[in-house]
Write an enzyme that holds these catalytic residues in place. Structure first.
Site, mmCIF file in Angstrom:
data_model
loop_
_atom_site.group_PDB
_atom_site.id
_atom_site.type_symbol
_atom_site.label_atom_id
_atom_site.label_comp_id
_atom_site.label_asym_id
_atom_site.label_seq_id
_atom_site.Cartn_x
_atom_site.Cartn_y
_atom_site.Cartn_z
ATOM 1 N N ALA A 182 0.863 -1.189 0.000
ATOM 2 C CA ALA A 182 0.000 0.000 0.000
ATOM 3 C C ALA A 182 0.896 1.235 0.000
ATOM 4 O O ALA A 182 1.089 1.880 1.036
ATOM 5 C CB ALA A 182 -0.923 -0.012 1.213
ATOM 6 N N PRO A 183 1.496 1.559 -1.143
ATOM 7 C CA PRO A 183 2.508 2.633 -1.196
ATOM 8 C C PRO A 183 1.971 4.014 -0.838
ATOM 9 O O PRO A 183 2.731 4.881 -0.421
ATOM 10 C CB PRO A 183 2.984 2.583 -2.648
ATOM 11 C CG PRO A 183 1.862 1.942 -3.405
ATOM 12 C CD PRO A 183 1.254 0.966 -2.464
ATOM 13 N N LYS B 47 5.693 -1.589 1.169
ATOM 14 C CA LYS B 47 5.182 -2.819 1.771
ATOM 15 C C LYS B 47 5.010 -2.645 3.286
ATOM 16 O O LYS B 47 5.708 -1.854 3.920
ATOM 17 C CB LYS B 47 6.119 -3.997 1.493
ATOM 18 C CG LYS B 47 6.297 -4.337 0.017
ATOM 19 C CD LYS B 47 7.055 -5.646 -0.128
ATOM 20 C CE LYS B 47 7.394 -5.924 -1.573
ATOM 21 N NZ LYS B 47 8.493 -5.108 -2.079
ATOM 22 N N ASP C 133 -8.705 -13.496 -20.824
ATOM 23 C CA ASP C 133 -9.757 -12.659 -21.393
ATOM 24 C C ASP C 133 -9.214 -11.276 -21.747
ATOM 25 O O ASP C 133 -8.314 -10.752 -21.088
ATOM 26 C CB ASP C 133 -10.904 -12.514 -20.392
ATOM 27 C CG ASP C 133 -12.021 -11.652 -20.934
ATOM 28 O OD1 ASP C 133 -12.709 -12.121 -21.857
ATOM 29 O OD2 ASP C 133 -12.179 -10.517 -20.465
ATOM 30 N N GLU D 143 -7.546 -14.697 -25.887
ATOM 31 C CA GLU D 143 -8.729 -14.152 -26.553
ATOM 32 C C GLU D 143 -8.312 -12.843 -27.213
ATOM 33 O O GLU D 143 -8.368 -11.780 -26.612
ATOM 34 C CB GLU D 143 -9.867 -13.908 -25.543
ATOM 35 C CG GLU D 143 -11.178 -13.551 -26.230
ATOM 36 C CD GLU D 143 -11.953 -12.420 -25.541
ATOM 37 O OE1 GLU D 143 -13.143 -12.279 -25.826
ATOM 38 O OE2 GLU D 143 -11.365 -11.685 -24.742
#
EC number: 2.4.1.18
Length: 639
Positions: free
Chosen positions: A45-46, A74, A309, A364
């Site tokens: 969560a910088p 971190k 996808d 895909e």
């Protein structure tokens, strides 16, 4: 491209101790149970000023368990065991509490959460610590890598005739035996990665490491895959790494209170058509997150590979929006290509091939990017297969725009054989895309409203139903035999499932009527759906016997425009299609290769009675080859 890939790989080796260690991060990030009963937590969560863990275990005190700040954004936390037991019991609800740069407290689900659930009276999902006393133990080995891939594209939630969300258990005991009986040797599962919005078809992922809880528990999914393996069925996951849901309360968006974190900030971080967030594939921690995600699905759940996808959206900065592809190489090389995203795909395929070489990957991609299915060592994308997405579009265009007598045999053959040399393609006449509301399946395009009234064998066979049933079989067989090196079918389409697919939403009064598959239609002897189902089964069984999908591309000896006849050879078989709307032929000469075989018999006949045909051919007839050249082939037979 290879240089960019190699530099990334070299940096991973030097700074992370190798790809193996780098992609094992799913075992350390999030909340993890230690052998001594303690809990180890780690987050990236910088943009956070401080990080805490709150939940049932501490009475939801947001400050009692602060994380320690590490390098590069971190954070980590160790919670010692209590009397040898875990301080965070199985089934506890948790939240990561982020103090944002503006001082606000944000309650978030860990990006690495393994299990999230939603109570019926709530809008958002809750993170639940999944650590059962006894996890499911796989009993069966994964099947060996298949040469001929016959894929049954499936959605667990709609895999029942009942108007409800079906379960992993239902799929295990009711659908897998059906798939096996139909002759498919691979199931491709959609909508497994957790998605808050059911009607998104699983393509707006909110929790990437969590198996969707609306169908059951993680152990239920593991059992389902294990049972599939016991049947010799390969299981692929439809993985969505091309974008992510915009949800922030129960998704990745603004996890640390900033616009970036896992995504590009600003305009580049938003997909204009999908209304979703776009990953920053140049970011080291994003690579860790996505690569570890793939490895977790393989090693924890025993998936045998992935269908990626939205690859076209990943490959280009324009995401394919408002862009056509003609095959000109300028369309595939230049500043409009997102080399960071392409490098991620190369890394993903390299990792999978290195650590789990038995796994399969499918792209895909509608653009036709060259070398996407060539090895990474050649500078290719590293995929095993790509979807032949032009084929279903061609069938729709023909049925929608042309009279039967105007069908162009050469154009059909060109579409079915137009593929890059030594890149494997998955052929399909239709997939889930054509089944969705707003579109029509082939069966519905061919027979439309008469499917409601004239599919009973007690009713006279009308011209519309007769034409629809015959073309449905012929289209699927010629696509199967000529269109690629693998074949795909979306669940229910094999028997011409009526109507369309529409998930419960406000626009349809939250109805499940169209969010189900009516497999029971094939079990009613009074309905003609049984004919299409039987043909699809025997078509697959014949491929299993002769292996044409694993054979070299077919030799097309005839595409006769006035006769509407297509003939070709593949895997030692002769395929002959008569697409003429009213003309049959007697003593029709077909060219064949120089072969030791001189006697031929019918193996599969779309006109057979068990497939709803008119039984105009005698299956006891023997056909003999002659040393009579025809259509540039040295021999021929009369049929």
């Amino acid at each position: 491209r290879y240089s960019l890939f190699y530099n990334h790989l070299k940096n991973i080796e030097e700074s992370e101790g190798g790809l193996d260690k780098f992609t094992k991060s799913y075992k350390t990030f999030g909340v993890n149970q230690l052998a001594d009963g303690g809990i180890y937590c780690k987050e990236w969560a910088p943009g956070a000023e401080a990080v805490f863990l709150a939940g049932d275990f501490n009475g939801w005190n947001p400050f009692s368990h602060p994380y320690k700040k590490l390098e590069y954004g971190k954070w980590e936390l160790f919670i010692p065991p209590e009397d040898g037991c875990s301080p965070v019991p199985h089934g506890s609800k948790l939240k990561v509490v982020i103090r944002a740069q503006n001082g606000a407290l944000l309650y978030r689900i860990s990006p690495w959460a393994r299990y999230v659930v939603r109570d019926e009276d709530k809008v958002n999902y809750d993170w639940v610590h999944w650590n059962p006393p006894q996890s499911y133990i796989h009993k069966n080995p994964s099947p060996k890598r298949l040469k001929s891939l016959r894929i049954y594209e499936s959605h667990v939630g709609i895999a029942s005739p009942e108007g409800k969300v079906a379960s992993y258990k239902n799929f295990t005991y009711n659908v897998l035996p059906r798939i096996k009986d139909l002759g498919y040797n691979c199931v491709q599962l959609m909508a497994i990665m957790e998605h808050a919005y059911y009607a998104s078809f699983g393509y707006q992922v909110t929790s990437f490491f969590a198996a969707s809880s609306r169908y059951g528990t993680p152990d239920d999914l593991k059992e389902m895959i294990d049972v599939a393996h016991s049947m010799g069925i390969t299981v692929l996951l439809d993985v969505v790494h091309s974008h992510a849901s915009k949800n922030s309360e129960d998704g990745l968006n603004q996890f640390d209170g900033t616009d970036s974190c896992f995504f590009h900030s600003g305009y580049r971080g938003n997909h204009q058509l999908w209304d979703s967030r776009l990953f920053d594939y140049a970011n080291w921690e994003v690579l860790r997150f996505l690569l570890s995600n793939l490895r977790m699905w393989i090693e924890d759940y025993r998936f045998d590979g992935f269908r990626f996808d939205g690859v076209t959206s990943m490959l280009y900065h324009h995401h394919g929006i408002g862009t056509g592809f003609s095959g000109d190489y300028n369309e595939y090389f230049g500043l409009h290509v997102d080399e960071d995203a392409l490098c991620y795909l190369m890394l993903a395929n390299h990792m999978i091939n290195s650590l789990h070489p038995e796994c399969i990957t499918i792209a895909e991609d509608v653009s036709g990017m060259p070398a996407l299915c060539r090895p990474v060592a050649e500078g290719g994308g590293g995929f095993d297969y790509r979807l032949a997405m032009a084929i279903p579009d061609k069938w729709i265009q023909i049925i929608k725009e042309l009279k039967d007598e105007d069908w162009n045999m050469g154009n059909i053959v060109h579409t079915l054989t137009n593929r890059r040399y030594e890149e494997k393609y998955i052929a399909y006449a239709e997939s889930h895309d054509q089944a969705l509301v707003g579109d029509k399946t082939l069966a519905f395009r061919l027979m439309d409203a008469e499917m409601y009234t004239n599919m009973s064998v007690l009713m006279p066979l009308t011209p519309v139903i007769d034409r629809g049933i015959q073309l449905h079989k012929m289209i699927r067989l010629i696509t199967h035999a000529l269109g690629g090196e693998s074949y795909l079918n979306f669940m229910g389409n094999e028997f011409g499932h009526p109507e369309w697919l529409d998930f419960p939403r406000i626009g349809n009064n939250e109805s499940y009527h169209y969010a189900r598959r009516q497999f029971n239609l094939t079990e009613d002897d009074l309905l003609r759906y049984k004919f299409l189902n039987a043909f699809d089964r025997d078509m697959n069984k014949l491929e299993e016997r002769f292996g044409w999908l694993a054979s070299p591309q077919a030799y097309v000896s005839e595409k006769h425009e006035s006769n509407k006849v297509i003939a070709f050879e593949r895997a030692g078989l002769i395929f002959i299609f008569n697409f003429h709307p009213y003309q049959s032929y007697v003593d029709y000469r077909v060219g064949i290769s120089l072969t030791v075989a001189f006697k031929y018999k019918i193996l599969l006949d779309s006109d057979a009675g068990e497939y709803g045909g008119h039984q105009r051919l005698d299956h006891n007839t023997e056909y003999f080859s002659e040393e009579y050249p025809h259509n540039y082939r040295p021999n021929s037979i009369m049929v």
